[in-house]
Design a protein around this motif. Structure first.
Motif, PDB file in Angstrom:
ATOM      1  N   MET A 160       0.836  -1.212   0.000  1.00  0.00           N
ATOM      2  CA  MET A 160       0.000   0.000   0.000  1.00  0.00           C
ATOM      3  C   MET A 160       0.867   1.257   0.000  1.00  0.00           C
ATOM      4  O   MET A 160       0.554   2.235  -0.685  1.00  0.00           O
ATOM      5  CB  MET A 160      -0.939   0.008   1.206  1.00  0.00           C
ATOM      6  CG  MET A 160      -2.069  -0.983   1.109  1.00  0.00           C
ATOM      7  SD  MET A 160      -3.168  -0.905   2.534  1.00  0.00           S
ATOM      8  CE  MET A 160      -4.045   0.629   2.185  1.00  0.00           C
ATOM      9  N   PHE A 161       1.942   1.230   0.765  1.00  0.00           N
ATOM     10  CA  PHE A 161       2.853   2.377   0.797  1.00  0.00           C
ATOM     11  C   PHE A 161       3.410   2.623  -0.603  1.00  0.00           C
ATOM     12  O   PHE A 161       3.443   3.761  -1.076  1.00  0.00           O
ATOM     13  CB  PHE A 161       3.984   2.124   1.800  1.00  0.00           C
ATOM     14  CG  PHE A 161       4.984   3.246   1.865  1.00  0.00           C
ATOM     15  CD1 PHE A 161       4.710   4.400   2.581  1.00  0.00           C
ATOM     16  CD2 PHE A 161       6.203   3.141   1.201  1.00  0.00           C
ATOM     17  CE1 PHE A 161       5.626   5.435   2.632  1.00  0.00           C
ATOM     18  CE2 PHE A 161       7.130   4.172   1.244  1.00  0.00           C
ATOM     19  CZ  PHE A 161       6.838   5.325   1.973  1.00  0.00           C
ATOM     20  N   LEU A 162       3.846   1.560  -1.273  1.00  0.00           N
ATOM     21  CA  LEU A 162       4.353   1.717  -2.631  1.00  0.00           C
ATOM     22  C   LEU A 162       3.288   2.284  -3.560  1.00  0.00           C
ATOM     23  O   LEU A 162       3.577   3.152  -4.395  1.00  0.00           O
ATOM     24  CB  LEU A 162       4.874   0.381  -3.163  1.00  0.00           C
ATOM     25  CG  LEU A 162       6.145  -0.150  -2.510  1.00  0.00           C
ATOM     26  CD1 LEU A 162       6.425  -1.577  -2.977  1.00  0.00           C
ATOM     27  CD2 LEU A 162       7.331   0.758  -2.784  1.00  0.00           C
ATOM     28  N   LEU A 163       2.060   1.811  -3.416  1.00  0.00           N
ATOM     29  CA  LEU A 163       0.972   2.304  -4.262  1.00  0.00           C
ATOM     30  C   LEU A 163       0.635   3.771  -3.987  1.00  0.00           C
ATOM     31  O   LEU A 163       0.071   4.447  -4.848  1.00  0.00           O
ATOM     32  CB  LEU A 163      -0.281   1.449  -4.064  1.00  0.00           C
ATOM     33  CG  LEU A 163      -0.236   0.054  -4.684  1.00  0.00           C
ATOM     34  CD1 LEU A 163      -1.390  -0.792  -4.165  1.00  0.00           C
ATOM     35  CD2 LEU A 163      -0.253   0.133  -6.200  1.00  0.00           C
ATOM     36  N   SER A 164       0.986   4.255  -2.811  1.00  0.00           N
ATOM     37  CA  SER A 164       0.698   5.653  -2.475  1.00  0.00           C
ATOM     38  C   SER A 164       1.711   6.604  -3.111  1.00  0.00           C
ATOM     39  O   SER A 164       1.503   7.818  -3.108  1.00  0.00           O
ATOM     40  CB  SER A 164       0.699   5.844  -0.957  1.00  0.00           C
ATOM     41  OG  SER A 164       2.020   5.836  -0.439  1.00  0.00           O
ATOM     42  N   ILE A 165       2.779   6.072  -3.649  1.00  0.00           N
ATOM     43  CA  ILE A 165       3.846   6.884  -4.237  1.00  0.00           C
ATOM     44  C   ILE A 165       3.546   7.120  -5.716  1.00  0.00           C
ATOM     45  O   ILE A 165       3.481   6.175  -6.502  1.00  0.00           O
ATOM     46  CB  ILE A 165       5.216   6.184  -4.071  1.00  0.00           C
ATOM     47  CG1 ILE A 165       5.535   6.016  -2.590  1.00  0.00           C
ATOM     48  CG2 ILE A 165       6.306   6.968  -4.797  1.00  0.00           C
ATOM     49  CD1 ILE A 165       6.743   5.137  -2.330  1.00  0.00           C
ATOM     50  N   ASN A 166       3.349   8.368  -6.081  1.00  0.00           N
ATOM     51  CA  ASN A 166       3.069   8.709  -7.473  1.00  0.00           C
ATOM     52  C   ASN A 166       4.335   8.710  -8.329  1.00  0.00           C
ATOM     53  O   ASN A 166       4.282   8.449  -9.524  1.00  0.00           O
ATOM     54  CB  ASN A 166       2.390  10.074  -7.568  1.00  0.00           C
ATOM     55  CG  ASN A 166       0.989  10.034  -7.004  1.00  0.00           C
ATOM     56  OD1 ASN A 166       0.286   9.036  -7.125  1.00  0.00           O
ATOM     57  ND2 ASN A 166       0.582  11.115  -6.361  1.00  0.00           N
ATOM     58  N   ASP A 167       5.455   9.005  -7.714  1.00  0.00           N
ATOM     59  CA  ASP A 167       6.733   9.052  -8.413  1.00  0.00           C
ATOM     60  C   ASP A 167       7.237   7.618  -8.606  1.00  0.00           C
ATOM     61  O   ASP A 167       7.709   6.977  -7.666  1.00  0.00           O
ATOM     62  CB  ASP A 167       7.724   9.881  -7.587  1.00  0.00           C
ATOM     63  CG  ASP A 167       9.110   9.961  -8.209  1.00  0.00           C
ATOM     64  OD1 ASP A 167       9.392   9.243  -9.194  1.00  0.00           O
ATOM     65  OD2 ASP A 167       9.926  10.749  -7.671  1.00  0.00           O
ATOM     66  N   LEU A 168       7.130   7.123  -9.835  1.00  0.00           N
ATOM     67  CA  LEU A 168       7.501   5.735 -10.107  1.00  0.00           C
ATOM     68  C   LEU A 168       8.992   5.468  -9.907  1.00  0.00           C
ATOM     69  O   LEU A 168       9.389   4.348  -9.593  1.00  0.00           O
ATOM     70  CB  LEU A 168       7.064   5.320 -11.508  1.00  0.00           C
ATOM     71  CG  LEU A 168       5.544   5.293 -11.741  1.00  0.00           C
ATOM     72  CD1 LEU A 168       5.238   4.846 -13.162  1.00  0.00           C
ATOM     73  CD2 LEU A 168       4.834   4.430 -10.733  1.00  0.00           C
ATOM     74  N   THR A 169       9.814   6.501 -10.047  1.00  0.00           N
ATOM     75  CA  THR A 169      11.252   6.345  -9.791  1.00  0.00           C
ATOM     76  C   THR A 169      11.490   6.101  -8.305  1.00  0.00           C
ATOM     77  O   THR A 169      12.322   5.253  -7.930  1.00  0.00           O
ATOM     78  CB  THR A 169      12.022   7.599 -10.267  1.00  0.00           C
ATOM     79  OG1 THR A 169      11.757   7.806 -11.653  1.00  0.00           O
ATOM     80  CG2 THR A 169      13.517   7.444 -10.044  1.00  0.00           C
ATOM     81  N   LEU A 170      10.771   6.801  -7.451  1.00  0.00           N
ATOM     82  CA  LEU A 170      10.888   6.591  -6.008  1.00  0.00           C
ATOM     83  C   LEU A 170      10.350   5.209  -5.629  1.00  0.00           C
ATOM     84  O   LEU A 170      10.950   4.498  -4.816  1.00  0.00           O
ATOM     85  CB  LEU A 170      10.140   7.683  -5.234  1.00  0.00           C
ATOM     86  CG  LEU A 170      10.217   7.601  -3.710  1.00  0.00           C
ATOM     87  CD1 LEU A 170      11.660   7.632  -3.214  1.00  0.00           C
ATOM     88  CD2 LEU A 170       9.397   8.739  -3.086  1.00  0.00           C
ATOM     89  N   ARG A 171       9.268   4.829  -6.245  1.00  0.00           N
ATOM     90  CA  ARG A 171       8.709   3.491  -6.001  1.00  0.00           C
ATOM     91  C   ARG A 171       9.744   2.418  -6.372  1.00  0.00           C
ATOM     92  O   ARG A 171       9.975   1.481  -5.623  1.00  0.00           O
ATOM     93  CB  ARG A 171       7.423   3.308  -6.821  1.00  0.00           C
ATOM     94  CG  ARG A 171       6.632   2.085  -6.446  1.00  0.00           C
ATOM     95  CD  ARG A 171       5.448   1.871  -7.364  1.00  0.00           C
ATOM     96  NE  ARG A 171       4.355   2.796  -7.118  1.00  0.00           N
ATOM     97  CZ  ARG A 171       3.177   2.722  -7.733  1.00  0.00           C
ATOM     98  NH1 ARG A 171       2.945   1.760  -8.624  1.00  0.00           N
ATOM     99  NH2 ARG A 171       2.227   3.584  -7.475  1.00  0.00           N
ATOM    100  N   GLU A 172      10.367   2.602  -7.528  1.00  0.00           N
ATOM    101  CA  GLU A 172      11.406   1.676  -7.984  1.00  0.00           C
ATOM    102  C   GLU A 172      12.577   1.655  -7.001  1.00  0.00           C
ATOM    103  O   GLU A 172      13.157   0.591  -6.746  1.00  0.00           O
ATOM    104  CB  GLU A 172      11.895   2.074  -9.383  1.00  0.00           C
ATOM    105  CG  GLU A 172      13.150   1.373  -9.846  1.00  0.00           C
ATOM    106  CD  GLU A 172      12.988  -0.109 -10.088  1.00  0.00           C
ATOM    107  OE1 GLU A 172      13.996  -0.822  -9.984  1.00  0.00           O
ATOM    108  OE2 GLU A 172      11.869  -0.558 -10.360  1.00  0.00           O
TER     109      GLU A 172
END
Length: 188
Positions: A51-63
């Protein structure tokens, strides 16, 4: 985002969840309820992380966070090295599910050495505040039909442990598929 890393991360989460499901069944059969609650906590850990990952709009930060998992590194923000805490992730999940905090708190009490692990000799729920016990009963009632007139004790919640696990697990599976598709929490 590197699709391979996302898919690998999702596969890891799914594999862990399948193992949890098998473990829950064995532990319930053996009446090892403290370990059942520990497994619940681990399943919730996976859910709040996704869920935390899904809350991140910046896909680079998610990666970045996914790569840290794959490298065995504790999650921290790039450049600042500010650590992502369990509390942050649980608080985020709690915005969507009020029950996640209680599963997390109860699970932590069974993971860490505490008086709650003495559940065969005393009621571990008495170590929680009255309002926390009432909230747990309310959520168990709302999602699983727990009779509100029953005392909150381990004997009374044992028949609901697999239902709670299945609730967390099904939510996790849903979020993993959304992560695999690079969606965001705001999209649903």
């Amino acid at each position: 985002m590197k699709t391979d890393n996302v898919n690998l991360f999702c596969d890891i989460v799914n594999q862990r969840s399948k193992e949890h499901s098998c473990a829950i069944n064995i532990l319930l059969q053996q009446q090892l309820y403290g370990q059942v609650i520990s497994i619940l906590r681990q399943e919730l850990d996976s859910m709040v992380r996704v869920m935390f990952l899904l809350s991140i709009n910046d896909l680079t930060l998610r990666e970045h966070f996914i790569s840290q998992t794959l490298e065995g590194i504790k999650w921290s923000y790039p450049n600042t090295k500010k650590i992502v805490t369990d509390k942050q992730m649980v608080d985020l999940a709690n915005e969507f599910y009020g029950w996640s905090f209680f599963v997390y708190k109860l699970g932590c009490a069974f993971i860490h050495l505490s008086a709650m692990v003495y559940y065969k000799n005393s009621n571990p729920f008495l170590l929680l505040s009255v309002s926390e016990r009432n909230d747990i009963k309310k959520f168990l009632h709302q999602y699983h039909g727990f009779p509100l007139e029953l005392e909150l004790n381990l004997e009374n919640i044992v028949p609901y442990l697999d239902k709670v696990f299945n609730k967390v697990s099904s939510n996790l599976a849903y979020y993993v598929e959304n992560l695999r598709q690079n969606k965001h929490l705001e999209e649903y």
